[in-house]
Design a protein around this motif. Structure first.
Motif: not given
Length: 196
Positions: A187-196
């Protein structure tokens, strides 16, 4: 819409088509398909656990797809773990029952150029993974770390939640999948890409 027998007649002829010819896809999903229809996805009895259906209460149901050779599912991620079972294809067809998966972990999301949250195709890569890549337009894609697997009849593929996956049917095939269960891994990786 078309009936299964109509799709099957078209799919039987599709093994010698080009990418420019029409390709057909047949899908059966809830409420027409239940976990009990594909026993490996059935919820466990008496409070037991299931490897294939981690969290029955959070399940998105069982979805069965019948794809002709050449059908592509563009690169995207799902928010829950995904169990994919490949069950076969018509006999005597080249590559019958085979699908190619290219998988990338969530930490690669910035290199996959995901369409933004709120976009109608959000969670999908804006890069067409089936064509030569324009590295001037998508320079980070060159460094995308990915894995490739070809599944055949009888194979089960586990796709962790948030993993990017691109799929192409190598031959006419029948597969079912069920998505259930979530956790915060990736989830942390996707947060950096603007998701979650």
């Amino acid at each position: 819409y078309m009936r299964y027998d109509e799709w099957l007649a078209l799919a039987r002829e599709a093994y010698n088509t080009s990418v420019l010819d029409p390709h057909y896809y047949f899908r059966v999903s809830p409420p027409d398909m239940r976990p009990a229809d594909v026993p490996i996805f059935a919820p466990p009895r008496r409070g037991g656990r299931s490897l294939f259906l981690r969290d029955p209460a959070d399940s998105k149901g069982v979805h069965c797809r019948f794809g002709a050779a050449g059908i592509i599912a563009e690169a995207h991620y799902d928010g829950s773990r995904n169990m994919v079972g490949e069950f076969g294809g018509p006999p005597h067809h080249p590559n019958s029952g085979r699908r190619r998966y290219v998988l990338a972990p969530p930490r690669e999301c910035d290199k996959a150029y995901l369409l933004p949250r709120g976009h109608p195709s959000g969670r999908h890569s804006m890069v067409d993974w089936s064509r030569p890549i324009d590295f001037d337009k998508f320079p980070r894609f060159y460094d995308l770390a990915a894995f490739e697997v070809i599944i055949e009849p009888g194979d089960i593929l586990y796709i962790p939640h948030f993993w990017l996956h691109y799929i192409i049917s190598l031959g006419t095939n029948f597969q079912c999948n069920s998505r259930s269960g979530r956790n915060a891994v990736g989830a942390g990786s996707l947060k950096k890409c603007g998701f979650l």
